[in-house]
Design a protein around this motif. Sequence first.
Motif, PDB file in Angstrom:
ATOM      1  N   LEU A  69     103.503  41.413  41.093  1.00  0.00           N
ATOM      2  CA  LEU A  69     104.945  41.391  40.853  1.00  0.00           C
ATOM      3  C   LEU A  69     105.307  40.633  39.568  1.00  0.00           C
ATOM      4  CD1 LEU A  69     106.414  40.962  44.442  1.00  0.00           C
ATOM      5  CD2 LEU A  69     106.397  43.014  42.997  1.00  0.00           C
ATOM      6  N   LEU A  70     104.619  39.536  39.302  1.00  0.00           N
ATOM      7  CA  LEU A  70     104.897  38.797  38.066  1.00  0.00           C
ATOM      8  C   LEU A  70     104.414  39.559  36.827  1.00  0.00           C
ATOM      9  CD1 LEU A  70     104.296  35.096  39.127  1.00  0.00           C
ATOM     10  CD2 LEU A  70     106.457  36.243  38.646  1.00  0.00           C
ATOM     11  N   PHE A  71     103.326  40.301  36.958  1.00  0.00           N
ATOM     12  CA  PHE A  71     102.844  41.156  35.876  1.00  0.00           C
ATOM     13  C   PHE A  71     103.900  42.222  35.558  1.00  0.00           C
ATOM     14  CE2 PHE A  71     100.461  45.026  34.588  1.00  0.00           C
ATOM     15  CZ  PHE A  71      99.882  44.552  33.421  1.00  0.00           C
ATOM     16  N   ALA A  72     104.451  42.845  36.590  1.00  0.00           N
ATOM     17  CA  ALA A  72     105.494  43.861  36.406  1.00  0.00           C
ATOM     18  C   ALA A  72     106.755  43.227  35.810  1.00  0.00           C
ATOM     19  CB  ALA A  72     105.807  44.545  37.731  1.00  0.00           C
ATOM     20  N   TYR A  74     106.994  40.551  33.981  1.00  0.00           N
ATOM     21  CA  TYR A  74     106.695  40.171  32.600  1.00  0.00           C
ATOM     22  C   TYR A  74     106.939  41.331  31.632  1.00  0.00           C
ATOM     23  CZ  TYR A  74     103.627  39.284  28.583  1.00  0.00           C
ATOM     24  OH  TYR A  74     103.105  39.166  27.328  1.00  0.00           O
ATOM     25  N   HIS A  75     106.654  42.545  32.066  1.00  0.00           N
ATOM     26  CA  HIS A  75     106.776  43.705  31.189  1.00  0.00           C
ATOM     27  C   HIS A  75     108.202  44.240  31.065  1.00  0.00           C
ATOM     28  CE1 HIS A  75     102.410  43.704  31.421  1.00  0.00           C
ATOM     29  NE2 HIS A  75     102.458  44.373  30.288  1.00  0.00           N
ATOM     30  N   VAL A  76     109.104  43.867  31.950  1.00  0.00           N
ATOM     31  CA  VAL A  76     110.462  44.428  31.880  1.00  0.00           C
ATOM     32  C   VAL A  76     111.587  43.404  31.764  1.00  0.00           C
ATOM     33  CG1 VAL A  76     109.772  46.465  33.193  1.00  0.00           C
ATOM     34  CG2 VAL A  76     110.836  44.556  34.376  1.00  0.00           C
ATOM     35  N   TRP A  77     111.312  42.141  31.970  1.00  0.00           N
ATOM     36  CA  TRP A  77     112.402  41.168  32.081  1.00  0.00           C
ATOM     37  C   TRP A  77     113.309  41.140  30.864  1.00  0.00           C
ATOM     38  CZ3 TRP A  77     113.486  37.052  28.979  1.00  0.00           C
ATOM     39  CH2 TRP A  77     112.494  36.657  28.079  1.00  0.00           C
ATOM     40  N   SER A  78     112.766  41.258  29.655  1.00  0.00           N
ATOM     41  CA  SER A  78     113.624  41.137  28.470  1.00  0.00           C
ATOM     42  C   SER A  78     114.602  42.309  28.349  1.00  0.00           C
ATOM     43  CB  SER A  78     112.778  41.020  27.206  1.00  0.00           C
ATOM     44  OG  SER A  78     111.978  42.160  27.035  1.00  0.00           O
ATOM     45  N   PHE A  79     114.207  43.479  28.873  1.00  0.00           N
ATOM     46  CA  PHE A  79     115.111  44.632  28.862  1.00  0.00           C
ATOM     47  C   PHE A  79     116.077  44.568  30.036  1.00  0.00           C
ATOM     48  CE2 PHE A  79     111.071  46.074  27.018  1.00  0.00           C
ATOM     49  CZ  PHE A  79     111.512  46.341  25.733  1.00  0.00           C
ATOM     50  N   ALA A  80     115.575  44.122  31.181  1.00  0.00           N
ATOM     51  CA  ALA A  80     116.381  44.114  32.401  1.00  0.00           C
ATOM     52  C   ALA A  80     117.490  43.077  32.357  1.00  0.00           C
ATOM     53  CB  ALA A  80     115.483  43.888  33.610  1.00  0.00           C
ATOM     54  N   VAL A  81     117.319  42.032  31.591  1.00  0.00           N
ATOM     55  CA  VAL A  81     118.376  41.026  31.450  1.00  0.00           C
ATOM     56  C   VAL A  81     119.594  41.649  30.775  1.00  0.00           C
ATOM     57  CG1 VAL A  81     118.994  38.891  30.247  1.00  0.00           C
ATOM     58  CG2 VAL A  81     116.831  39.058  31.461  1.00  0.00           C
ATOM     59  N   TYR A  89     112.165  49.848  36.325  1.00  0.00           N
ATOM     60  CA  TYR A  89     110.941  50.093  35.568  1.00  0.00           C
ATOM     61  C   TYR A  89     109.782  49.201  36.005  1.00  0.00           C
ATOM     62  CZ  TYR A  89     113.502  53.184  32.468  1.00  0.00           C
ATOM     63  OH  TYR A  89     114.235  54.211  31.966  1.00  0.00           O
ATOM     64  N   MET A  90     110.063  48.169  36.776  1.00  0.00           N
ATOM     65  CA  MET A  90     108.979  47.340  37.310  1.00  0.00           C
ATOM     66  C   MET A  90     108.024  48.173  38.155  1.00  0.00           C
ATOM     67  SD  MET A  90     110.585  43.653  38.415  1.00  0.00           S
ATOM     68  CE  MET A  90     109.103  43.192  39.299  1.00  0.00           C
ATOM     69  N   LEU A  91     108.559  49.197  38.789  1.00  0.00           N
ATOM     70  CA  LEU A  91     107.737  50.020  39.680  1.00  0.00           C
ATOM     71  C   LEU A  91     106.546  50.655  38.972  1.00  0.00           C
ATOM     72  CD1 LEU A  91     110.518  51.783  41.771  1.00  0.00           C
ATOM     73  CD2 LEU A  91     109.067  49.851  42.440  1.00  0.00           C
ATOM     74  N   GLN A  92     106.711  50.998  37.706  1.00  0.00           N
ATOM     75  CA  GLN A  92     105.610  51.653  37.005  1.00  0.00           C
ATOM     76  C   GLN A  92     104.461  50.694  36.689  1.00  0.00           C
ATOM     77  OE1 GLN A  92     106.924  53.244  33.271  1.00  0.00           O
ATOM     78  NE2 GLN A  92     107.749  51.304  32.587  1.00  0.00           N
ATOM     79  N   TYR A  93     104.706  49.395  36.717  1.00  0.00           N
ATOM     80  CA  TYR A  93     103.657  48.420  36.419  1.00  0.00           C
ATOM     81  C   TYR A  93     102.932  47.924  37.664  1.00  0.00           C
ATOM     82  CZ  TYR A  93     105.547  48.399  31.744  1.00  0.00           C
ATOM     83  OH  TYR A  93     105.965  48.780  30.504  1.00  0.00           O
TER      84      TYR A  93
END
Length: 135
Positions: A69-72, A74-81, A89-93
């Motif tokens: 969950l933290l890996f996912a 990490y990959h989307v947080w800057s866009f999701a904010v 998009y976390m689901l794809q990671y």
Amino acid sequence: AKEYPLHGGRFHFRTNLQQKIFHGILQLPNIRSMFLNVKIVEEMLFRAGMFGMLRELSGRKVAYIVSVLLFALYHVWSFAVIEPLYWIYMLQYIPAGYLLARCYERTNSIWSAIFFHMMVNSVAVNALDMLRELV
């Protein structure tokens, strides 16, 4: 326009300007090594560090859930904010994060996870290139 080998396939430029920009970027040693270094840092952080530590402290199940969950995240947080819809998009990671943790656990080697991470990203980049050609 010239073709360049990229991630096991060929990258085709539509214009000479695109070709010149790409060729210029590849001349920078930091950009070329970044593709390898990012995977090494991510694997050291999420697999060797976080997954390994959590597995010892809390068990396998918690280690998988938290590290994936933290890996996912990490990959989307800057866009999701900026745009909350991007949290989806976390689901794809999640599958990639799980498989990378599994690879690390099964082989007991960070290098297998690093190389697997490179392969996953290469497949993703090639798939996007193929989709672009269809449009």
